[in-house]
Each structure stands twice: as structure tokens, then as C-alpha cells.
Enzyme design. Structure first.
Site, PDB file in Angstrom:
ATOM      1  N   LEU A  53       0.851  -1.184   0.000  1.00 53.39           N
ATOM      2  CA  LEU A  53       0.000   0.000   0.000  1.00 53.39           C
ATOM      3  C   LEU A  53       0.888   1.235   0.000  1.00 53.39           C
ATOM      4  O   LEU A  53       1.863   1.305   0.754  1.00 53.39           O
ATOM      5  CB  LEU A  53      -0.895   0.031   1.245  1.00 53.39           C
ATOM      6  CG  LEU A  53      -2.243  -0.684   1.189  1.00 53.39           C
ATOM      7  CD1 LEU A  53      -2.924  -0.622   2.555  1.00 53.39           C
ATOM      8  CD2 LEU A  53      -3.159  -0.087   0.133  1.00 53.39           C
ATOM      9  N   ASP A  54       0.568   2.218  -0.822  1.00 59.08           N
ATOM     10  CA  ASP A  54       1.321   3.469  -0.833  1.00 59.08           C
ATOM     11  C   ASP A  54       1.203   4.159   0.523  1.00 59.08           C
ATOM     12  O   ASP A  54       0.207   3.972   1.231  1.00 59.08           O
ATOM     13  CB  ASP A  54       0.790   4.405  -1.914  1.00 59.08           C
ATOM     14  CG  ASP A  54       1.076   3.903  -3.322  1.00 59.08           C
ATOM     15  OD1 ASP A  54       2.075   3.172  -3.487  1.00 59.08           O
ATOM     16  OD2 ASP A  54       0.316   4.243  -4.241  1.00 59.08           O
ATOM     17  N   PRO A  55       2.186   4.987   0.886  1.00 54.90           N
ATOM     18  CA  PRO A  55       2.126   5.699   2.170  1.00 54.90           C
ATOM     19  C   PRO A  55       0.838   6.498   2.360  1.00 54.90           C
ATOM     20  O   PRO A  55       0.310   6.571   3.474  1.00 54.90           O
ATOM     21  CB  PRO A  55       3.352   6.617   2.126  1.00 54.90           C
ATOM     22  CG  PRO A  55       4.326   5.897   1.246  1.00 54.90           C
ATOM     23  CD  PRO A  55       3.477   5.230   0.199  1.00 54.90           C
ATOM     24  N   ARG A 189      -3.962   4.869  -8.494  1.00 49.93           N
ATOM     25  CA  ARG A 189      -3.537   6.234  -8.844  1.00 49.93           C
ATOM     26  C   ARG A 189      -3.608   6.458 -10.349  1.00 49.93           C
ATOM     27  O   ARG A 189      -4.003   7.523 -10.819  1.00 49.93           O
ATOM     28  CB  ARG A 189      -2.100   6.476  -8.372  1.00 49.93           C
ATOM     29  CG  ARG A 189      -1.961   6.648  -6.886  1.00 49.93           C
ATOM     30  CD  ARG A 189      -0.510   6.859  -6.520  1.00 49.93           C
ATOM     31  NE  ARG A 189       0.288   5.655  -6.666  1.00 49.93           N
ATOM     32  CZ  ARG A 189       1.528   5.623  -7.129  1.00 49.93           C
ATOM     33  NH1 ARG A 189       2.100   6.735  -7.560  1.00 49.93           N
ATOM     34  NH2 ARG A 189       2.203   4.497  -7.176  1.00 49.93           N
TER      35      ARG A 189
END
Length: 240
Positions: A53-55, A189
């Protein structure tokens, strides 16, 4: 009587731990925190995770411990579901809030039906190029490392993904709320950016929460601190 549910987190066989990743933590931050909790309680365990998971994303992260780490690759094949918000009328180079907005445009004339139809049109199989701000390797370096150095790799290999479901759950322009279910390897994204391009106004991912990985649900997950406490309690039960 020993609570078997508690001591299972210390089993050498290992287990899957469902964790709710906090905002601004990397997936490895979570792994390091849990690994440290095992070490402090005298139980060295392998700890790995499924599905980075992205930050700037929150939600379900599956950790595998002990021998279960050998099964991570099978978990990575599972579909993933997310809830989130897209900001229309602006872009960022990272396609999320990690970088500054540019190319701002007014969006009051956008038709809600057009937004929903654009999302529906994206359902199905498609080729997707990984963003520069991603953990994909290129010549021994992560793409995000190169991006932070000001470099762009134009020949990023596209991969086939599938959008199984893309539902617009609310519209409060310039913000669009959504639910999406996708195959392995899909970057939400990029999907947010592509929706903005389809509508001709640009867009980026404002917020994202993963709510499911296959049959595993965020509603069954624990906070990082709760998992650490569980490991500590389990160790104290065994010592008694």
C-alpha cells in the site's frame, strides 16, 4: 486456561495477521513494527506482507508470519477492493497527494452522468503502465527513487490488469467518491489519472482505503498497536 487465540500469534507455523495500515506509514513500516514486537518478546519470527500500500493509502494489509510467509505469493494473486476519492480538475506528477498540484481547471460544468459513464467505460481488461512514483524495479533501482532524482523512465513496461467493478458512490465536485475492485498489479492512482483524462479535466487520487483482499475484509483487521499488544499478551501467557 491458556487462550489459544492469543498464543497463535507466536506459533512457529505462523499465521495471517490482518492489519489496518495507518496514513503515511509504508507497508514496510508496519512489517518492521510487528517484527520488532516479536523480537522484544523473545520470539524471532519471519514477517512479510502481501500487496504493498502506498504511504498515502490506508486500509487492509495482510501480514504473514513464520512459515506462512512462504504462501504470500498465492495471496498476491487475489483481487483487491478499495474505496477512495478522486480530485478532478487538477493533476500531480505522482497521481496522488505525494506531489504538488498543477494544471488546475474549473469543473462546474461536468455532467454527473458523464462521470459515471466514464468510470463504467473503464471496466474490463486493459494495459496499464506503472507510474514513475512506484516500487517497480528498473536497472537495480526503484522507479520512485529515480523519480525523486528527477529522472523519468519512458520505457516502463505496461502490464495487463482488469477492473472488475468501478462504481461512483458520490459526487461533490471537484471530488468524486468511488468503490473499485481490481486484479493483481493495478495502480488505483493511474486509474484516477486516466478517469480525469477521459473527462478532459485531469484528476488525481485524493484518498484511498483498501477494504478487501480476496475474502479478507478490512472490518476484520486490527490496528498496528492492537497487534503489538496481542503479541505482548501472548508472550506473557506463555511465560506464566
Amino acid at each position: 486456561m491458556i487462550d489459544q487465540g492469543r498464543i497463535s500469534v507466536l506459533s512457529e507455523e505462523g499465521d495471517y495477521l490482518l492489519v489496518d495500515k495507518p496514513l503515511d506509514w509504508t507497508s514496510f513500516d508496519v512489517v518492521a513494527k510487528i517484527r520488532g514486537a516479536y523480537k522484544r518478546n523473545g520470539a524471532k519470527r519471519k514477517v512479510g506482507h502481501c500487496g504493498t500500500l502506498d504511504p498515502k493509502a490506508t486500509g487492509l494489509l495482510i501480514l504473514a508470519t513464520g512459515r506462512k510467509t512462504k504462501t504470500i505469493s498465492s495471496l498476491e494473486l487475489l483481487d483487491k477492493a478499495y474505496e477512495g476519492t478522486i480530485r478532478l480538475g487538477a493533476k500531480t506528477v505522482s497521481h496522488d497527494t505525494e506531489s504538488e498540484e498543477y494544471d488546475l481547471r474549473d469543473v462546474p460544468s461536468l455532467d454527473e452522468r458523464a462521470i459515471r459513464e466514464a468510470a463504467t467505460s473503464m471496466i474490463g481488461e486493459r494495459m496499464q503502465q506503472p507510474p514513475m512514483h512506484s516500487a517497480v524495479w528498473h536497472n537495480g533501482k526503484r522507479l520512485y527513487e529515480l523519480a525523486r532524482q528527477g529522472h523519468e523512465v519512458k520505457e516502463r513496461k505496461a502490464r495487463q490488469i482488469e477492473i472488475h467493478q468501478f462504481e461512483i458512490t458520490g459526487i461533490e465536485l471537484p471530488y468524486v467518491h468511488f468503490y473499485i475492485r481490481v486484479s493483481k498489479g493495478a495502480y488505483i492512482r493511474v486509474i484516477a489519472h486516466e478517469l480525469g483524462e477521459l473527462l478532459g479535466v485531469g484528476g488525481y487520487l485524493k484518498s484511498l482505503k483498501r477494504v478487501a483482499i480476496g475474502q479478507y475484509q478490512l472490518s476484520d483487521a486490527m490496528s498496528v498497536d492492537a497487534v503489538v499488544d496481542e503479541i505482548t499478551r501472548a508472550a506473557s501467557v506463555i511465560e506464566e
